[in-house]
Write an enzyme that holds these catalytic residues in place. Structure first.
Site, PDB file in Angstrom:
ATOM      1  N   THR A 106       0.824  -1.208   0.000  1.00 41.63           N
ATOM      2  CA  THR A 106       0.000   0.000   0.000  1.00 41.63           C
ATOM      3  C   THR A 106       0.858   1.259   0.000  1.00 41.63           C
ATOM      4  OG1 THR A 106      -1.780  -1.160   1.163  1.00 41.63           O
ATOM      5  CG2 THR A 106      -1.812   1.240   1.223  1.00 41.63           C
ATOM      6  N   ASP A 158      -8.226   3.184  -0.907  1.00 40.38           N
ATOM      7  CA  ASP A 158      -7.099   3.829  -0.215  1.00 40.38           C
ATOM      8  C   ASP A 158      -6.552   5.019  -1.006  1.00 40.38           C
ATOM      9  OD1 ASP A 158      -7.535   1.717   1.453  1.00 40.38           O
ATOM     10  OD2 ASP A 158      -5.521   0.901   1.357  1.00 40.38           O
ATOM     11  N   ASP A 181     -12.283   2.587   2.260  1.00 41.14           N
ATOM     12  CA  ASP A 181     -11.295   3.238   3.134  1.00 41.14           C
ATOM     13  C   ASP A 181     -10.522   4.327   2.389  1.00 41.14           C
ATOM     14  OD1 ASP A 181     -12.100   1.291   4.955  1.00 41.14           O
ATOM     15  OD2 ASP A 181     -10.414  -0.027   4.504  1.00 41.14           O
ATOM     16  N   ARG A 240     -14.838   2.954   9.716  1.00 43.19           N
ATOM     17  CA  ARG A 240     -14.502   1.805  10.539  1.00 43.19           C
ATOM     18  C   ARG A 240     -13.084   2.039  11.080  1.00 43.19           C
ATOM     19  NH1 ARG A 240     -13.373  -3.315   6.407  1.00 43.19           N
ATOM     20  NH2 ARG A 240     -11.995  -2.240   4.930  1.00 43.19           N
TER      21      ARG A 240
END
Length: 326
Positions: A106, A158, A181, A240
């Site tokens: 990532t 992301d 996210d 979350r």
């Protein structure tokens, strides 16, 4: 003949206007070679290391710059100002292999990295163009005192990585899009009058990883939560907690019908319900109704402690609301 003379005069006038407009900047980047540099990274590399006496301001002329850019830790006090139509893009993603045959991961997928403090960007599009291929970061922010104004962050999963632990970030009039996210990380970050746009059914707007001893995580002021027309109603979660003490507060935000009535997800860990902190204050729109919010979410009575300058001040009194002129 008159037309030719007129055309020449107009070209000279335009040139003078452009020169006058860019003379207030330290460096100019232009793909066509008309500036000091033709790539953004070259201009960044030319910034004096650890310059503290003033800000180095770089003007970027319109165009798409396919570069994987790094603002190194020594390139302090940099300000990037984009002409309308500036896009900085790259197409790495987490499962893409590096030169050694390993997954980039990532963090390795980002198009733009910021490691130096006191960075400012205005009117720039930050994009990861790899598409829906898993984690693919457009902007990786690891530095303290970073501000974005009128910027766009484009991606899928992301998109915006607020990476830096105990760092502070400020986003004003920005657009951030994604699926899962698409705002995530450890930083304390304020989003003022921004648009958070969901690109598909399901997913989560945010995934804060706020450190346990950090008072603030994400704070959204007067933001608009929107979605593509085909996104199903009630299918997108507000947040979350990526780490147990994740924090996010939504203040006077307009929430579209795509927002899930429960609001918040525990990421499959009931212990997170005890440690994470999620709250709202006077939000509006079809997705703002609180009757079905999870019982561990909060509705605030007042927002005095969430004033922007209080959230971002830290020990040095940082005030990103003061706009520096070139």
């Amino acid at each position: 003949m008159r037309k030719i003379v007129f055309a020449i005069v107009m070209m000279l006038c335009v040139g003078q206007i452009l020169n006058a407009a860019t003379s207030q900047y330290d460096f100019v980047v232009a793909k066509d070679g008309s500036g000091d540099f033709s790539t953004v990274q070259a201009a960044i590399n030319a910034v004096p290391d650890y310059r503290k006496a003033g800000t180095t301001t770089i003007y970027i002329r319109k165009g798409t710059y396919k570069e994987k850019i790094v603002i190194a830790p020594s390139k302090e006090n940099v300000r990037l100002v984009g002409e309308e139509g500036v896009v900085i893009t790259f197409d790495d993603y987490a499962s893409k292999l590096n030169a050694f045959g390993e997954n980039k991961g990532t963090s390795g997928s980002a198009s733009f990295y910021i490691f130096a403090p006191d960075f400012v960007a205005e009117n720039i599009v930050f994009q990861n163009s790899s598409g829906p291929v898993g984690q693919a970061v457009a902007c990786h922010v690891a530095a303290d005192r970073v501000a974005f104004r009128r910027c766009r962050f484009l991606g899928f999963q992301d998109t915006l990585y607020t990476f830096g632990e105990y760092t502070r970030e400020y986003y004003e009039d920005c657009y951030i899009e994604g699926t899962v996210d698409f705002i995530f990380g450890k930083a304390t970050a304020v989003f003022n009058r921004c648009e958070l746009h969901s690109k598909q059914t399901g997913g989560f707007l945010t995934a804060p990883a706020t450190p346990q001893d950090c008072r603030f995580g994400y704070v959204f002021y007067d933001c608009r939560l929107t979605a593509d027309p085909e996104v199903e109603a009630g299918s997108v979660w507000l947040s979350r907690p990526w780490r147990p003490y994740g924090k996010a507060v939504f203040i006077c935000c307009q929430m579209g019908k795509h927002i899930c009535p429960q609001g918040y997800h525990n990421w499959g860990k009931t212990d997170n319900e005890r440690t994470a902190f999620y709250a709202e204050f006077q939000c509006s729109g079809e997705g703002s109704f609180t009757n079905n919010r999870v019982p561990w979410a909060h509705q605030l009575d007042n927002i005095m402690e969430y004033e922007m300058l209080k959230v971002l001040a830290g020990k040095d009194g940082w005030n990103p609301l003061i706009v520096e002129k070139p």
